[in-house]
Motif scaffolding. Sequence first.
Motif, PDB file in Angstrom:
ATOM      1  N   UNK A  32     -54.857  -5.464  35.324  1.00  0.00           N
ATOM      2  CA  UNK A  32     -56.255  -5.495  35.756  1.00  0.00           C
ATOM      3  C   UNK A  32     -57.246  -6.449  36.479  1.00  0.00           C
ATOM      4  N   UNK A  33     -57.883  -6.789  36.980  1.00  0.00           N
ATOM      5  CA  UNK A  33     -58.631  -7.566  37.670  1.00  0.00           C
ATOM      6  C   UNK A  33     -59.515  -8.196  36.564  1.00  0.00           C
ATOM      7  N   UNK A  34     -60.266  -7.083  35.223  1.00  0.00           N
ATOM      8  CA  UNK A  34     -61.421  -7.033  34.733  1.00  0.00           C
ATOM      9  C   UNK A  34     -61.267  -8.042  33.218  1.00  0.00           C
ATOM     10  N   UNK A  35     -60.079  -7.355  33.120  1.00  0.00           N
ATOM     11  CA  UNK A  35     -60.027  -7.761  31.649  1.00  0.00           C
ATOM     12  C   UNK A  35     -58.245  -8.748  31.594  1.00  0.00           C
ATOM     13  N   UNK A  36     -57.575  -8.650  32.271  1.00  0.00           N
ATOM     14  CA  UNK A  36     -55.684  -9.085  33.040  1.00  0.00           C
ATOM     15  C   UNK A  36     -54.841  -7.713  31.914  1.00  0.00           C
ATOM     16  N   UNK A  37     -55.725  -7.413  31.755  1.00  0.00           N
ATOM     17  CA  UNK A  37     -54.460  -6.167  31.145  1.00  0.00           C
ATOM     18  C   UNK A  37     -53.386  -5.878  32.171  1.00  0.00           C
ATOM     19  N   UNK A  38     -51.876  -5.634  31.165  1.00  0.00           N
ATOM     20  CA  UNK A  38     -51.213  -4.334  31.843  1.00  0.00           C
ATOM     21  C   UNK A  38     -51.884  -2.855  32.582  1.00  0.00           C
ATOM     22  N   UNK A  39     -51.195  -2.477  34.034  1.00  0.00           N
ATOM     23  CA  UNK A  39     -51.769  -1.137  33.997  1.00  0.00           C
ATOM     24  C   UNK A  39     -50.656  -0.397  34.522  1.00  0.00           C
ATOM     25  N   UNK A  40     -50.502   0.276  33.698  1.00  0.00           N
ATOM     26  CA  UNK A  40     -48.524   1.495  33.762  1.00  0.00           C
ATOM     27  C   UNK A  40     -49.140   2.279  34.911  1.00  0.00           C
ATOM     28  N   UNK A  41     -48.348   3.188  35.729  1.00  0.00           N
ATOM     29  CA  UNK A  41     -48.482   4.718  36.309  1.00  0.00           C
ATOM     30  C   UNK A  41     -46.959   4.902  35.432  1.00  0.00           C
ATOM     31  N   UNK A  42     -47.116   6.237  35.569  1.00  0.00           N
ATOM     32  CA  UNK A  42     -46.012   7.670  35.698  1.00  0.00           C
ATOM     33  C   UNK A  42     -44.766   7.188  35.842  1.00  0.00           C
ATOM     34  N   UNK A  43     -44.798   6.478  36.814  1.00  0.00           N
ATOM     35  CA  UNK A  43     -43.390   6.059  37.485  1.00  0.00           C
ATOM     36  C   UNK A  43     -42.775   4.962  36.557  1.00  0.00           C
ATOM     37  N   UNK A  44     -43.656   4.181  35.973  1.00  0.00           N
ATOM     38  CA  UNK A  44     -42.990   3.832  34.720  1.00  0.00           C
ATOM     39  C   UNK A  44     -42.768   3.779  33.452  1.00  0.00           C
ATOM     40  N   UNK A  45     -42.879   5.278  33.135  1.00  0.00           N
ATOM     41  CA  UNK A  45     -43.009   5.833  32.047  1.00  0.00           C
ATOM     42  C   UNK A  45     -41.615   7.131  32.572  1.00  0.00           C
ATOM     43  N   UNK A  46     -41.182   7.247  33.673  1.00  0.00           N
ATOM     44  CA  UNK A  46     -40.161   7.467  33.967  1.00  0.00           C
ATOM     45  C   UNK A  46     -38.990   6.884  34.369  1.00  0.00           C
ATOM     46  N   UNK A  47     -39.465   5.486  34.750  1.00  0.00           N
ATOM     47  CA  UNK A  47     -37.924   4.367  34.763  1.00  0.00           C
ATOM     48  C   UNK A  47     -37.697   4.236  32.697  1.00  0.00           C
ATOM     49  N   UNK A  48     -38.755   4.001  32.497  1.00  0.00           N
ATOM     50  CA  UNK A  48     -38.883   2.893  31.273  1.00  0.00           C
ATOM     51  C   UNK A  48     -37.543   4.667  29.949  1.00  0.00           C
ATOM     52  N   UNK A  49     -37.986   5.759  30.883  1.00  0.00           N
ATOM     53  CA  UNK A  49     -37.109   6.559  29.453  1.00  0.00           C
ATOM     54  C   UNK A  49     -35.711   6.645  30.229  1.00  0.00           C
ATOM     55  N   UNK A  50     -35.535   6.291  31.603  1.00  0.00           N
ATOM     56  CA  UNK A  50     -34.143   6.348  32.023  1.00  0.00           C
ATOM     57  C   UNK A  50     -33.556   5.566  31.329  1.00  0.00           C
ATOM     58  N   UNK A  51     -34.510   4.480  31.262  1.00  0.00           N
ATOM     59  CA  UNK A  51     -33.655   3.044  30.847  1.00  0.00           C
ATOM     60  C   UNK A  51     -32.920   2.944  29.424  1.00  0.00           C
ATOM     61  N   UNK A  52     -34.249   4.048  28.629  1.00  0.00           N
ATOM     62  CA  UNK A  52     -34.114   4.091  26.943  1.00  0.00           C
ATOM     63  C   UNK A  52     -32.918   5.070  26.599  1.00  0.00           C
ATOM     64  N   UNK A  53     -32.776   6.051  27.970  1.00  0.00           N
ATOM     65  CA  UNK A  53     -31.740   7.107  27.737  1.00  0.00           C
ATOM     66  C   UNK A  53     -29.970   6.294  28.335  1.00  0.00           C
ATOM     67  N   UNK A  54     -30.025   5.706  29.023  1.00  0.00           N
ATOM     68  CA  UNK A  54     -28.973   4.837  28.859  1.00  0.00           C
ATOM     69  C   UNK A  54     -28.656   3.914  27.936  1.00  0.00           C
ATOM     70  N   UNK A  55     -29.866   3.600  27.317  1.00  0.00           N
ATOM     71  CA  UNK A  55     -29.153   2.287  26.364  1.00  0.00           C
ATOM     72  C   UNK A  55     -28.648   2.712  24.965  1.00  0.00           C
ATOM     73  N   UNK A  56     -29.219   3.949  25.103  1.00  0.00           N
ATOM     74  CA  UNK A  56     -28.522   5.063  24.030  1.00  0.00           C
ATOM     75  C   UNK A  56     -26.838   5.628  24.062  1.00  0.00           C
ATOM     76  N   UNK A  57     -26.808   5.216  25.416  1.00  0.00           N
ATOM     77  CA  UNK A  57     -25.244   5.381  25.496  1.00  0.00           C
ATOM     78  C   UNK A  57     -24.584   3.964  25.627  1.00  0.00           C
TER      79      UNK A  57
END
Length: 164
Positions: A32-57
């Motif tokens: 974010x240009x105003x405060x330098x916070x990271x901004x994520x979208x739904x694709x990040x949620x999907x990918x992170x969930x996929x990664x975590x499922x793989x790690x659970x295996x």
Amino acid sequence: MKIGELAKQAGCPVETVRYYEREGLLPAAVRDQANNYRRYDHSHVERLTFIRRCRALDMTHGEIRALLQARVEPDASCESINELIDAHLQHVQARMAELQALERQLIDLRGQCLAARATRDCGILRELDQPGDVAWRGPATPASHLGGSRCGHEESPLLPHKHA
């Protein structure tokens, strides 16, 4: 969404999100240009969930990278995915056999001391003190694609698993 919300939706600590970004498994968020916070979208949620499922295996980062790559090639053959899972299954089966052998060894060792007594008379300590062949104790490192045993700190922000 901010990193905390992403972590909450994926069910992991914020440090895990940062770790997967550093490892290149999760694409870096737009800042974010105003405060330098990271901004994520739904694709990040999907990918992170996929990664975590793989790690659970118990998949390595390399295996996860291969699966992530396969996801972006929807018309490619899934033969490589099947081979990856077959190989991973063989590693899991080998680890299970090692753990069963370890269990038998511990049961045998426990059988060396059937009653509470002074430690100088403890059959377990006496057995462990025996010089000579230590092969019955099993291999120093499991025959695993991970190159060692699990440490019990899955997804730990302080001690993350770094796999090839």
